[in-house]
Design a protein around this motif. Structure first.
Motif, PDB file in Angstrom:
ATOM      1  N   ASN A 154       0.821  -1.206   0.000  1.00 13.14           N
ATOM      2  CA  ASN A 154       0.000   0.000   0.000  1.00 13.14           C
ATOM      3  C   ASN A 154       0.860   1.263   0.000  1.00 13.14           C
ATOM      4  OD1 ASN A 154      -2.207  -1.682   0.045  1.00 13.14           O
ATOM      5  ND2 ASN A 154      -2.436  -1.596   2.264  1.00 13.14           N
ATOM      6  N   LEU A 155       1.460   1.518  -1.144  1.00 15.81           N
ATOM      7  CA  LEU A 155       2.281   2.703  -1.353  1.00 15.81           C
ATOM      8  C   LEU A 155       1.912   3.324  -2.696  1.00 15.81           C
ATOM      9  CD1 LEU A 155       5.757   1.279  -0.272  1.00 15.81           C
ATOM     10  CD2 LEU A 155       4.338   2.874   1.039  1.00 15.81           C
ATOM     11  N   THR A 156       1.903   4.645  -2.753  1.00 18.48           N
ATOM     12  CA  THR A 156       1.515   5.337  -3.977  1.00 18.48           C
ATOM     13  C   THR A 156       2.351   4.936  -5.197  1.00 18.48           C
ATOM     14  OG1 THR A 156       0.608   7.216  -2.772  1.00 18.48           O
ATOM     15  CG2 THR A 156       1.298   7.613  -5.044  1.00 18.48           C
ATOM     16  N   PRO A 157       3.688   4.902  -5.099  1.00 16.08           N
ATOM     17  CA  PRO A 157       4.460   4.523  -6.287  1.00 16.08           C
ATOM     18  C   PRO A 157       4.139   3.107  -6.769  1.00 16.08           C
ATOM     19  CG  PRO A 157       5.866   5.559  -4.650  1.00 16.08           C
ATOM     20  CD  PRO A 157       4.558   5.281  -3.982  1.00 16.08           C
ATOM     21  N   VAL A 158       3.757   2.236  -5.850  1.00 13.28           N
ATOM     22  CA  VAL A 158       3.381   0.870  -6.239  1.00 13.28           C
ATOM     23  C   VAL A 158       2.074   0.898  -7.020  1.00 13.28           C
ATOM     24  CG1 VAL A 158       2.754  -1.427  -5.401  1.00 13.28           C
ATOM     25  CG2 VAL A 158       4.634  -0.171  -4.324  1.00 13.28           C
ATOM     26  N   ALA A 159       1.093   1.652  -6.527  1.00 13.96           N
ATOM     27  CA  ALA A 159      -0.179   1.772  -7.234  1.00 13.96           C
ATOM     28  C   ALA A 159       0.020   2.327  -8.637  1.00 13.96           C
ATOM     29  CB  ALA A 159      -1.136   2.663  -6.441  1.00 13.96           C
ATOM     30  N   ILE A 160       0.903   3.314  -8.770  1.00  9.65           N
ATOM     31  CA  ILE A 160       1.179   3.902 -10.081  1.00  9.65           C
ATOM     32  C   ILE A 160       1.763   2.862 -11.023  1.00  9.65           C
ATOM     33  CG2 ILE A 160       2.699   5.544 -11.275  1.00  9.65           C
ATOM     34  CD1 ILE A 160       2.294   7.429  -8.871  1.00  9.65           C
ATOM     35  N   ARG A 161       2.692   2.067 -10.523  1.00 11.55           N
ATOM     36  CA  ARG A 161       3.303   1.027 -11.362  1.00 11.55           C
ATOM     37  C   ARG A 161       2.290  -0.054 -11.726  1.00 11.55           C
ATOM     38  NH1 ARG A 161       9.265  -0.206 -11.289  1.00 11.55           N
ATOM     39  NH2 ARG A 161      10.209   1.860 -11.177  1.00 11.55           N
ATOM     40  N   GLU A 162       1.419  -0.395 -10.797  1.00 10.42           N
ATOM     41  CA  GLU A 162       0.391  -1.386 -11.100  1.00 10.42           C
ATOM     42  C   GLU A 162      -0.547  -0.871 -12.187  1.00 10.42           C
ATOM     43  OE1 GLU A 162       0.229  -3.354  -6.584  1.00 10.42           O
ATOM     44  OE2 GLU A 162      -1.368  -2.023  -7.269  1.00 10.42           O
ATOM     45  N   GLY A 163      -0.952   0.403 -12.074  1.00  5.18           N
ATOM     46  CA  GLY A 163      -1.835   0.977 -13.075  1.00  5.18           C
ATOM     47  C   GLY A 163      -1.186   1.054 -14.442  1.00  5.18           C
ATOM     48  N   HIS A 164       0.078   1.414 -14.472  1.00  2.00           N
ATOM     49  CA  HIS A 164       0.807   1.521 -15.742  1.00  2.00           C
ATOM     50  C   HIS A 164       0.974   0.145 -16.382  1.00  2.00           C
ATOM     51  CE1 HIS A 164       3.849   4.258 -17.932  1.00  2.00           C
ATOM     52  NE2 HIS A 164       3.544   3.248 -18.719  1.00  2.00           N
ATOM     53  N   ALA A 165       1.344  -0.848 -15.572  1.00  4.05           N
ATOM     54  CA  ALA A 165       1.512  -2.206 -16.094  1.00  4.05           C
ATOM     55  C   ALA A 165       0.201  -2.756 -16.641  1.00  4.05           C
ATOM     56  CB  ALA A 165       2.054  -3.124 -14.998  1.00  4.05           C
ATOM     57  N   PHE A 166      -0.896  -2.465 -15.948  1.00  2.18           N
ATOM     58  CA  PHE A 166      -2.223  -2.891 -16.418  1.00  2.18           C
ATOM     59  C   PHE A 166      -2.513  -2.302 -17.793  1.00  2.18           C
ATOM     60  CE2 PHE A 166      -6.413  -0.941 -16.950  1.00  2.18           C
ATOM     61  CZ  PHE A 166      -7.188  -2.066 -17.195  1.00  2.18           C
TER      62      PHE A 166
END
Length: 453
Positions: free
Chosen positions: A309-321
């Motif tokens: 639960n970290l913002t940079p992780v969410a960003i990477r998940e969204g980009h990879a999706f």
């Protein structure tokens, strides 16, 4: 079947916005996005950004004290919360506008509305509008959790702290995670008398034991009344604030009570259960490595999935999706060796890789650690110490973990994280020439292990 959109995103936080922008601007998808509150989500509106600005604001009293020791004639007339709060609101408005502008430039259609699912391809908006999409991405984040104790409605959460009309004279912060510790330090630095309850034996559970113990010592020395093994039994309204009855039998009135006892995935009321979307025990949306749920057309990223639960992780998940589903470039987000920081004061905690306890359970290790007074504050007469620690595999010599408790540790751990991610060995660290005089030079000058296991 013809759909209104190729992708519809529910949630305008960092992960959802990144996925929408990349899908639309780089991969040509028709994208819609719904956000019921403010664009930017937890991080921008009620989390990382305003919190870090409050960290900066709360650091100035100590900085001014140090300035006097360095010969500066500095007088602090006092902190004006109203002035700071107004500038904070202006900055958040600017950031929200930037998020909206980015989505508009990318061609994303934004709906300022709550959205729920009625079937695997249909989204119902609060105004009665329905839209269809080939793919749906859930990015609704998390929400503060307050335990069900008598008087719980009297408690504030981190969400409300940013919107206070005035600062209380005293506050009880409940919790031992990074949010609780950060707000305890922030409010203490702003001149509020702070008590912190944590029901466990030590704060920052899950972090390296030596590092979190060091942080606890620094927090206490800095003026926070940290009480571990203590919890709230009940709260009731009283003259001057909130009367708190504690598990140790004590009672006291605090000007305010702030609960920071964790966040839960914000999955309620989205219609997920009826569609067969699998949820975990804490309400998290269960996804595979591609961020896909048990319903093939529905994906989820960010805190809603309760992975990291970290913002940079969410960003990477969204980009990879977006790259996977719309860009023909299948890739999974990398959740290994993610560095993080806890912005406590006077010392932050920066960490990447395994804790000493985790590494010890996997095989023989060497631990290199040192504590010392940093030059800048030692000159000013301060007594706090920093901690530099490396956890090394005794067989491969790889640095398995790096833990720093020091001013600006968040800045240091970003660069240390690159070395650990690349698989650097202790000898690689040793071959690196020190930058002197700095705190971080200790990471490359520790030659003998303090202990082995």
């Amino acid at each position: 079947m013809t759909f209104d959109y190729d992708l519809f995103v529910i949630g305008g936080g960092s992960g959802g916005v990144r996925a929408a922008r990349i899908a639309a601007s780089e991969h040509g998808a028709r994208v819609g996005l719904a956000e019921e509150y403010r664009m930017g989500g937890t991080c921008v509106i009620r989390g990382c950004v305003p919190k870090k600005l409050m960290v900066f604001a709360s650091s100035y009293p100590a900085a001014m004290e140090d300035a006097r020791a360095y010969g500066w004639d500095v007088i602090a007339a006092g902190f004006d919360w109203g002035t700071f709060r107004a500038r904070l609101d202006t900055e958040l408005d600017r950031l929200e506008a930037a998020y909206r502008g980015g989505l508009k430039s990318a061609g994303v259609t934004v709906y300022d509305s709550r959205a729920t699912l009625t079937d695997p391809h249909t989204v119902a908006l609060a105004d009665g509008t329905t839209v269809t999409a080939k793919h749906i991405l859930l990015a609704t984040g998390g929400w503060p959790f307050v335990p069900d104790v008598p008087g719980a409605a009297l408690a504030l959460t981190s969400n409300e702290v940013f919107k206070l009309d005035r600062l209380p004279e005293s506050v009880l912060v409940v919790g031992g995670g990074f949010i609780a510790c950060e707000f305890a330090c922030i409010l203490n630095g702003l001149g509020v008398e702070v008590t912190q309850f944590y029901r466990g034996s030590q704060i920052l559970r899950g972090f390296d034991d030596e590092a979190r113990g060091h942080v606890a010592e620094q927090i206490t020395a800095g003026g926070v009344n940290l009480m571990c093994g203590t919890d709230v039994v009940s709260m009731e309204k009283a003259a001057g604030g909130v009367l708190v009855k504690a598990s140790d039998g004590t009672e006291r009135v605090f000007g305010a009570v702030v609960y920071a006892t964790g966040r839960k995935p914000n999955s309620k009321g989205l219609g997920l259960e009826a569609l067969g979307v699998q949820l975990g025990r804490n309400g998290e949306v269960v996804v595979d490595g591609w961020s896909q749920t048990s319903v093939p057309s529905i994906y989820a990223v960010g805190d809603l999935t309760d992975r990291i639960n970290l913002t940079p992780v969410a960003i990477r998940e969204g980009h990879a999706f977006a790259d996977t589903v719309f860009g023909g470039k299948p890739r999974q987000p990398d959740h290994d060796l993610v560095a993080s920081a806890v912005f406590t004061q006077p010392c932050e905690l920066g960490t990447v890789g395994m804790t000493e306890e985790e590494a010890r359970a996997q095989g023989p290790i060497e631990v290199y650690a040192t504590t010392f007074k940093p030059m800048r504050t030692a000159f000013a007469g301060r007594t706090h110490k920093v901690l530099m620690k490396l956890v090394v595999c005794a067989r491969t010599r790889k640095v398995l973990g790096c833990h720093i408790v020091a001013p600006e540790a968040g800045e240091m751990i970003q660069l240390a994280g690159i070395a650990v991610k690349m698989g650097a060995t202790k000898e690689d660290f040793d071959r690196t020439c020190a930058v002197h005089p700095t705190m971080a030079e200790e990471l490359v000058t520790m030659r003998k292990p303090t202990r082995t296991a």
